[in-house]
Design a protein around this motif. Structure first.
Motif, PDB file in Angstrom:
ATOM      1  N   ASP A 215      16.817   3.032  -0.275  1.00  0.00           N
ATOM      2  CA  ASP A 215      16.547   4.408   0.141  1.00  0.00           C
ATOM      3  C   ASP A 215      15.611   5.144  -0.803  1.00  0.00           C
ATOM      4  O   ASP A 215      15.107   6.212  -0.457  1.00  0.00           O
ATOM      5  N   THR A 216      15.380   4.599  -1.995  1.00  0.00           N
ATOM      6  CA  THR A 216      14.469   5.254  -2.938  1.00  0.00           C
ATOM      7  C   THR A 216      13.075   4.638  -2.927  1.00  0.00           C
ATOM      8  O   THR A 216      12.221   5.041  -3.715  1.00  0.00           O
ATOM      9  N   ARG A 217      12.841   3.656  -2.084  1.00  0.00           N
ATOM     10  CA  ARG A 217      11.582   2.928  -2.107  1.00  0.00           C
ATOM     11  C   ARG A 217      10.707   3.280  -0.906  1.00  0.00           C
ATOM     12  O   ARG A 217      11.212   3.483   0.208  1.00  0.00           O
ATOM     13  N   PRO A 218       9.381   3.349  -1.107  1.00  0.00           N
ATOM     14  CA  PRO A 218       8.482   3.616   0.021  1.00  0.00           C
ATOM     15  C   PRO A 218       8.460   2.452   0.999  1.00  0.00           C
ATOM     16  O   PRO A 218       8.773   1.304   0.651  1.00  0.00           O
ATOM     17  N   TYR A 219       8.094   2.769   2.222  1.00  0.00           N
ATOM     18  CA  TYR A 219       8.007   1.788   3.315  1.00  0.00           C
ATOM     19  C   TYR A 219       7.189   0.562   2.906  1.00  0.00           C
ATOM     20  O   TYR A 219       7.545  -0.573   3.220  1.00  0.00           O
ATOM     21  N   GLU A 220       6.095   0.799   2.174  1.00  0.00           N
ATOM     22  CA  GLU A 220       5.172  -0.281   1.823  1.00  0.00           C
ATOM     23  C   GLU A 220       5.793  -1.318   0.885  1.00  0.00           C
ATOM     24  O   GLU A 220       5.344  -2.468   0.836  1.00  0.00           O
ATOM     25  N   ASP A 221       6.812  -0.917   0.106  1.00  0.00           N
ATOM     26  CA  ASP A 221       7.436  -1.875  -0.806  1.00  0.00           C
ATOM     27  C   ASP A 221       8.096  -3.023  -0.044  1.00  0.00           C
ATOM     28  O   ASP A 221       8.113  -4.164  -0.528  1.00  0.00           O
ATOM     29  N   PHE A 222       8.644  -2.733   1.119  1.00  0.00           N
ATOM     30  CA  PHE A 222       9.274  -3.790   1.907  1.00  0.00           C
ATOM     31  C   PHE A 222       8.225  -4.816   2.351  1.00  0.00           C
ATOM     32  O   PHE A 222       8.470  -6.023   2.317  1.00  0.00           O
TER      33      PHE A 222
END
Length: 251
Positions: free
Chosen positions: A9-16
């Motif tokens: 929940d703390t990570r931007p979409y692009e990290d995935f």
């Protein structure tokens, strides 16, 4: 590869997307302390965001996301009993594969009480547990944590996470699975390799603990890459980057 501990929940979409491109196709996102947990409603909103939003965000990038949910020692609300009451139901959700991240931060009486109650829930349900060890006063608090685990639950149900050089000698002979957290200010890939060289790969699994703190979503992949460069056996690489986590969480 499996990243056995992240905070989605703390990570931007692009990290995935970056994780999947690097070879990580599965991850476990743990409950933590992204906000001041002033009430059980805030904690439940945190849980529901993970269940209803972040699993979907990850899936859109090809990442299979499972959850570990519980009361983090830095996320104790004034009405935490409401969370404890609902946890057995939450742990039965298909997406939830463990109770966590739980444990002790300062080893206060309140933390110890809540930790013991959560371990009892896990023992009753035969659920897997991810247990936090802190950065500050690590060895003293971790040894207290270990003592409580041994008194309360089958250690084989537990991952003791964020294990480092200060702690590994005290836990390597125990039944726990051991988490190596490769994260800035915690452990570098070369440091993780040193532990694996000294103690073997049978009891360890890699994770990045990516969160709002300094983090690297490619930490697991970079560690695996370095293991290959250092001529680790393929079996050892598979154990710490996939097999141990897959077997522990039954995923």
């Amino acid at each position: 590869m499996i990243d056995a501990h992240i905070h989605a929940d703390t990570r931007p979409y692009e990290d995935f997307e970056s994780m999947v491109i690097s070879g990580v196709d599965t991850a476990i996102s743990c409950a933590h302390d992204p906000l001041r947990m002033t009430s059980s409603e805030v904690v439940f909103d945190h849980f529901y965001r993970l269940m209803n939003n972040d699993i979907k965000r990850a899936a859109e990038n090809g990442l299979k996301l499972y959850l570990a949910l519980g009361i983090h020692p830095r996320s104790i609300s004034s009405d935490y009993e409401k969370i404890l009451k609902k946890l057995p139901q939450i742990l039965k959700e298909d997406s939830v594969v463990a109770l966590g991240e739980i444990g002790l931060e300062r080893a206060s009486n309140e933390e110890i009480n809540i930790f013991k109650k959560q371990l009892k829930i896990a023992e009753d349900l035969k659920a897997r547990v991810i247990v936090h060890t802190p950065r500050s006063n690590k060895k003293e608090v971790s040894l207290k944590t270990i003592s409580i685990i041994q008194e309360t639950i089958n250690p084989g149900q537990v991952i003791l996470d964020h294990v480092d050089f200060s702690l590994v000698d005290d836990v390597i002979e125990e039944e726990f699975m051991l988490g190596l957290t490769v994260q800035p200010e915690k452990m570098t890939p070369p440091e993780a390799l040193k532990i694996l060289e000294d103690y073997g790969s049978e009891k360890f699994l890699l994770n990045s603990d990516i969160s709002s703190s300094p983090s690297d979503p490619l930490a697991v992949a970079k560690t695996v890459h370095l293991m290959k460069l250092k001529n680790f056996d393929e079996k050892e690489i598979n154990q710490v980057s996939y097999e141990n986590a897959a077997n522990f969480f039954s995923i």
